[in-house]
Motif scaffolding. Structure first.
Motif, PDB file in Angstrom:
ATOM      1  N   LEU A  42       0.871  -1.233   0.095  1.00  0.00           N
ATOM      2  CA  LEU A  42      -0.101  -0.095   0.000  1.00  0.00           C
ATOM      3  C   LEU A  42       1.003   1.232  -0.056  1.00  0.00           C
ATOM      4  O   LEU A  42       1.928   1.335   0.466  1.00  0.00           O
ATOM      5  N   PRO A  43       0.240   2.328  -0.680  1.00  0.00           N
ATOM      6  CA  PRO A  43      -0.973   2.673  -1.043  1.00  0.00           C
ATOM      7  C   PRO A  43      -0.958   1.946  -2.742  1.00  0.00           C
ATOM      8  O   PRO A  43       0.016   2.097  -3.215  1.00  0.00           O
ATOM      9  N   ARG A  44      -2.249   1.853  -3.074  1.00  0.00           N
ATOM     10  CA  ARG A  44      -2.461   1.694  -4.408  1.00  0.00           C
ATOM     11  C   ARG A  44      -2.874   2.878  -5.353  1.00  0.00           C
ATOM     12  O   ARG A  44      -3.176   4.076  -4.640  1.00  0.00           O
ATOM     13  N   VAL A  45      -2.417   2.937  -6.484  1.00  0.00           N
ATOM     14  CA  VAL A  45      -2.689   4.119  -7.279  1.00  0.00           C
ATOM     15  C   VAL A  45      -3.809   3.683  -8.404  1.00  0.00           C
ATOM     16  O   VAL A  45      -3.777   2.580  -8.895  1.00  0.00           O
ATOM     17  N   ALA A  46      -5.023   4.427  -8.024  1.00  0.00           N
ATOM     18  CA  ALA A  46      -6.245   4.016  -8.607  1.00  0.00           C
ATOM     19  C   ALA A  46      -6.951   5.224  -9.666  1.00  0.00           C
ATOM     20  O   ALA A  46      -6.360   6.324  -9.389  1.00  0.00           O
ATOM     21  N   PHE A  47      -7.751   4.823 -10.235  1.00  0.00           N
ATOM     22  CA  PHE A  47      -8.585   5.735 -11.410  1.00  0.00           C
ATOM     23  C   PHE A  47      -9.856   5.439 -11.047  1.00  0.00           C
ATOM     24  O   PHE A  47     -10.510   4.434 -10.939  1.00  0.00           O
ATOM     25  N   ARG A  48     -10.807   6.770 -11.029  1.00  0.00           N
ATOM     26  CA  ARG A  48     -12.183   6.560 -11.006  1.00  0.00           C
ATOM     27  C   ARG A  48     -12.936   7.629 -11.778  1.00  0.00           C
ATOM     28  O   ARG A  48     -12.368   8.676 -11.940  1.00  0.00           O
ATOM     29  N   TRP A  49     -14.047   7.113 -12.351  1.00  0.00           N
ATOM     30  CA  TRP A  49     -14.562   8.060 -13.477  1.00  0.00           C
ATOM     31  C   TRP A  49     -16.031   8.344 -12.735  1.00  0.00           C
ATOM     32  O   TRP A  49     -16.922   7.402 -12.457  1.00  0.00           O
ATOM     33  N   GLU A  50     -16.439   9.705 -12.439  1.00  0.00           N
ATOM     34  CA  GLU A  50     -17.414   9.967 -11.409  1.00  0.00           C
ATOM     35  C   GLU A  50     -18.400  10.848 -12.055  1.00  0.00           C
ATOM     36  O   GLU A  50     -18.071  11.988 -12.325  1.00  0.00           O
ATOM     37  N   LYS A  51     -19.837  10.825 -12.062  1.00  0.00           N
ATOM     38  CA  LYS A  51     -20.677  11.793 -12.381  1.00  0.00           C
ATOM     39  C   LYS A  51     -20.812  12.868 -11.200  1.00  0.00           C
ATOM     40  O   LYS A  51     -20.774  12.346 -10.192  1.00  0.00           O
ATOM     41  N   GLY A  52     -21.198  13.988 -11.618  1.00  0.00           N
ATOM     42  CA  GLY A  52     -21.270  14.826 -10.510  1.00  0.00           C
ATOM     43  C   GLY A  52     -20.048  15.822 -10.132  1.00  0.00           C
ATOM     44  O   GLY A  52     -20.200  16.647  -9.683  1.00  0.00           O
ATOM     45  N   ALA A  53     -18.811  15.126 -10.427  1.00  0.00           N
ATOM     46  CA  ALA A  53     -17.688  15.761 -10.058  1.00  0.00           C
ATOM     47  C   ALA A  53     -17.339  16.824 -11.009  1.00  0.00           C
ATOM     48  O   ALA A  53     -17.700  16.781 -12.459  1.00  0.00           O
ATOM     49  N   LEU A  54     -17.083  18.118 -10.652  1.00  0.00           N
ATOM     50  CA  LEU A  54     -16.896  19.149 -11.598  1.00  0.00           C
ATOM     51  C   LEU A  54     -15.461  19.356 -12.154  1.00  0.00           C
ATOM     52  O   LEU A  54     -15.310  19.721 -13.442  1.00  0.00           O
ATOM     53  N   LEU A  55     -14.353  18.894 -11.755  1.00  0.00           N
ATOM     54  CA  LEU A  55     -13.087  19.148 -12.012  1.00  0.00           C
ATOM     55  C   LEU A  55     -12.309  17.806 -11.688  1.00  0.00           C
ATOM     56  O   LEU A  55     -12.652  16.915 -10.522  1.00  0.00           O
ATOM     57  N   PRO A  56     -11.412  17.235 -12.324  1.00  0.00           N
ATOM     58  CA  PRO A  56     -10.727  16.247 -11.701  1.00  0.00           C
ATOM     59  C   PRO A  56     -10.097  16.432 -10.384  1.00  0.00           C
ATOM     60  O   PRO A  56      -9.788  17.623 -10.027  1.00  0.00           O
TER      61      PRO A  56
END
Length: 265
Positions: A42-56
């Motif tokens: 740990l830690p892992r590096v991850a990626f997420r795609w999210e509705k509602g988020a305004l900016l990365p």
């Protein structure tokens, strides 16, 4: 100690342009098979795609219930052109298809103007509570290395394993916007990368030109931030380098402990 489980890049998925960009980025990441491998470190590096988020955003998570944002420095000034010539994420994917070996590190450049020395010190203090954070000698470029439980409690002494992807934080005096950076390992030589990404699309960062070639890409949030890829040249040897194992950072930089204060280079 509540360890950091993940460092997560979050990308909005509200518009057609954002969803299309996200699909191409997923295709690019899909070529890096090591990102999908299970590890207890740990830690892992991850990626997420999210509705509602305004900016990365970039979040660090201690548990499933807690997402803690890294302050990126949005809105310091209006966007200026970081790079006049850019290509799309789809073009990057097509040019690198079948050529990627791994991800050396991912990270974020935070505008120095957006973060005081005290706030920077506090951010590193908080991250060092839950992760193995190491100085980069001579620069404000600390790296988080993933570790097993005993290594986190003590220190890294095993330099026989590849510790990628690392996570880099940069307090950057040369930008007034946050920059996401993704350093990808390729099987391409320097000449091949210079041919694929000629000036002015591709460029070399001074002092790092023997290691990788860089480029900025187009994306839906260009008024607020930049996204840069650093493409590593094909390795010259089969063995692991002291950079890949983390040995160089551990021995030359040293660990930033949770009681380290006033971290300045």
């Amino acid at each position: 100690m509540d360890r950091i489980q993940e460092l997560t890049f979050v990308f909005p998925q509200n518009t057609e342009a954002e969803r299309e960009w996200g699909d191409h980025f997923k295709n690019l990441l899909g070529q890096i098979h090591s990102l999908g491998l299970h590890s207890t470190a740990l830690p892992r590096v991850a990626f997420r795609w999210e509705k509602g988020a305004l900016l990365p955003a970039v979040l660090w998570c201690n548990s499933e219930e807690s997402d803690n944002p890294i302050p990126l420095g949005y809105g310091i000034e209006h966007m200026f052109s970081v790079q006049e010539e850019t290509i799309s994420i789809e073009q990057l994917y097509q040019r690198l298809k079948g050529k990627l070996l791994g991800m050396d590190h991912a990270g974020v450049n935070i505008p120095k103007a957006s973060m005081s020395p005290t706030d920077w010190d506090t951010l590193l203090f908080e991250l060092a509570k839950g992760a193995a954070l190491y100085r980069y000698p001579g620069e404000d470029w600390p790296f988080i290395l993933h570790t097993e439980e005993d290594e986190f409690a003590g220190d890294i002494t095993d330099f026989t394993v590849k510790r990628t992807p690392k996570f880099e934080l940069v307090r950057d005096e040369y930008t007034n916007i946050p920059i996401f950076q993704f350093a990808l390992e390729t099987d391409l030589t320097r000449d091949e990368l210079e041919t694929l990404f000629p000036d002015p699309i591709g460029f070399a960062i001074p002092g790092l030109d023997e290691i990788f070639r860089s480029l900025f890409i187009r994306h839906p949030w260009e008024l607020e931030m930049a996204i840069r890829f650093d493409l590593y040249y094909k390795p010259e040897s089969q063995g692991l380098s002291d950079w890949e194992t983390g040995e160089w950072l551990v021995l030359n930089g040293g660990r930033i402990r949770e009681n380290t204060r006033h971290y300045e280079v």
